[in-house]
Design an enzyme around this catalytic site. Structure first.
Site, PDB file in Angstrom:
ATOM      1  N   ASP A  31      44.419  33.803  62.636  1.00  0.00           N
ATOM      2  CA  ASP A  31      44.579  33.687  61.182  1.00  0.00           C
ATOM      3  C   ASP A  31      45.639  34.683  60.714  1.00  0.00           C
ATOM      4  O   ASP A  31      45.690  35.819  61.166  1.00  0.00           O
ATOM      5  CB  ASP A  31      43.238  33.983  60.493  1.00  0.00           C
ATOM      6  N   ILE A  32      46.466  34.250  59.791  1.00  0.00           N
ATOM      7  CA  ILE A  32      47.573  35.107  59.325  1.00  0.00           C
ATOM      8  C   ILE A  32      47.075  36.282  58.477  1.00  0.00           C
ATOM      9  O   ILE A  32      47.735  37.307  58.392  1.00  0.00           O
ATOM     10  CB  ILE A  32      48.612  34.246  58.552  1.00  0.00           C
ATOM     11  N   ASN A  90      34.586  25.970  55.910  1.00  0.00           N
ATOM     12  CA  ASN A  90      34.563  25.773  54.458  1.00  0.00           C
ATOM     13  C   ASN A  90      34.867  24.320  54.129  1.00  0.00           C
ATOM     14  O   ASN A  90      35.708  23.697  54.769  1.00  0.00           O
ATOM     15  CB  ASN A  90      35.605  26.682  53.800  1.00  0.00           C
ATOM     16  N   GLU A  98      40.857  26.591  51.409  1.00  0.00           N
ATOM     17  CA  GLU A  98      42.236  26.788  50.933  1.00  0.00           C
ATOM     18  C   GLU A  98      43.163  25.749  51.562  1.00  0.00           C
ATOM     19  O   GLU A  98      44.050  25.214  50.898  1.00  0.00           O
ATOM     20  CB  GLU A  98      42.657  28.214  51.329  1.00  0.00           C
ATOM     21  N   HIS A 103      38.862  22.931  59.876  1.00  0.00           N
ATOM     22  CA  HIS A 103      39.005  24.060  60.801  1.00  0.00           C
ATOM     23  C   HIS A 103      37.736  24.882  60.816  1.00  0.00           C
ATOM     24  O   HIS A 103      36.981  24.906  59.852  1.00  0.00           O
ATOM     25  CB  HIS A 103      40.194  24.948  60.425  1.00  0.00           C
ATOM     26  N   HIS A 105      36.527  28.868  61.350  1.00  0.00           N
ATOM     27  CA  HIS A 105      36.898  30.271  61.496  1.00  0.00           C
ATOM     28  C   HIS A 105      35.959  30.879  62.545  1.00  0.00           C
ATOM     29  O   HIS A 105      34.731  30.748  62.430  1.00  0.00           O
ATOM     30  CB  HIS A 105      36.669  31.056  60.202  1.00  0.00           C
TER      31      HIS A 105
HETATM   32  P1  5GP Z   1      40.030  28.158  54.372  1.00  0.00           P
HETATM   33  O1  5GP Z   1      39.889  28.997  53.129  1.00  0.00           O
HETATM   34  O2  5GP Z   1      40.778  26.885  54.093  1.00  0.00           O
HETATM   35  O3  5GP Z   1      38.719  27.928  55.065  1.00  0.00           O
HETATM   36  O4  5GP Z   1      40.882  29.024  55.379  1.00  0.00           O
HETATM   37  C1  5GP Z   1      42.252  28.885  55.552  1.00  0.00           C
HETATM   38  C2  5GP Z   1      42.709  30.049  56.403  1.00  0.00           C
HETATM   39  O5  5GP Z   1      44.050  29.778  56.814  1.00  0.00           O
HETATM   40  C3  5GP Z   1      42.747  31.411  55.665  1.00  0.00           C
HETATM   41  O6  5GP Z   1      41.902  32.346  56.324  1.00  0.00           O
HETATM   42  C4  5GP Z   1      44.218  31.819  55.717  1.00  0.00           C
HETATM   43  O7  5GP Z   1      44.414  33.202  55.923  1.00  0.00           O
HETATM   44  C5  5GP Z   1      44.755  30.977  56.877  1.00  0.00           C
HETATM   45  N1  5GP Z   1      46.166  30.656  56.751  1.00  0.00           N
HETATM   46  C6  5GP Z   1      46.803  30.208  55.633  1.00  0.00           C
HETATM   47  N2  5GP Z   1      48.105  30.012  55.879  1.00  0.00           N
HETATM   48  C7  5GP Z   1      48.306  30.336  57.186  1.00  0.00           C
HETATM   49  C8  5GP Z   1      49.455  30.335  58.021  1.00  0.00           C
HETATM   50  O8  5GP Z   1      50.569  30.013  57.625  1.00  0.00           O
HETATM   51  N3  5GP Z   1      49.268  30.728  59.319  1.00  0.00           N
HETATM   52  C9  5GP Z   1      48.041  31.108  59.796  1.00  0.00           C
HETATM   53  N4  5GP Z   1      47.990  31.477  61.070  1.00  0.00           N
HETATM   54  N5  5GP Z   1      46.953  31.112  59.030  1.00  0.00           N
HETATM   55  C10 5GP Z   1      47.069  30.741  57.736  1.00  0.00           C
END
Ligand code: 5GP
Length: 120
Positions: A31-32, A90, A98, A103, A105
């Protein structure tokens, strides 16, 4: 509609990421904005928006099981299988999804606190 997300670009290699595991079904990368010392995202190679989009087909149910199985493999690769880890998925806005691409985590590498300490 096939929405294009950043995860499409990571899986295709158009955008760089730190890939820790890849096979015919899934790609897993760092994760970034990590929330813990280990924070890996496990993503299907073929686009699925979120859990609501999962179809009642053998392929998709096998895929979901495979994603969780791969989390257990990555936990071993990252050597956190004994200290412990958490899987989070999520779905939609109340969960704070987001990126509209299914996916998991995988977080660990430190004590994570109680997941159930959430506000009403
Ligand atoms: P969500 O909130 O959708 O469950 O999690 C999305 C995750 O994707 C977040 O933890 C966010 O930090 C990660 N993320 C968003 N953009 C990027 C990216 O460009 N590269 C990587 N490696 N992770 C990302």
């Amino acid at each position: 509609m096939n929405e294009r997300t950043i995860f499409h670009e990571i899986i295709s290699g158009e955008v760089n990421s730190k890939v820790v595991y890849r096979d015919h079904l899934v790609t897993a990368f760092e994760d970034i904005r990590p929330k813990s010392p280990v924070h890996i995202l496990i993503v299907p190679n073929k686009y699925i928006k979120n859990l609501n989009s999962i179809k009642d087909t053998e392929n998709q149910k096998v895929l979901l099981g495979h994603m969780i199985f791969i989390c257990s493999k990555i936990a071993k690769i990252k050597k956190i299988q004994d200290t412990g880890y958490r899987l989070v998925m999520n779905c939609n806005k109340d969960a704070g999804q987001e990126i509209d691409y299914l996916h998991i985590h995988l977080v660990g590498g430190k004590p994570l606190g109680s997941f159930l300490e959430m506000k009403k």
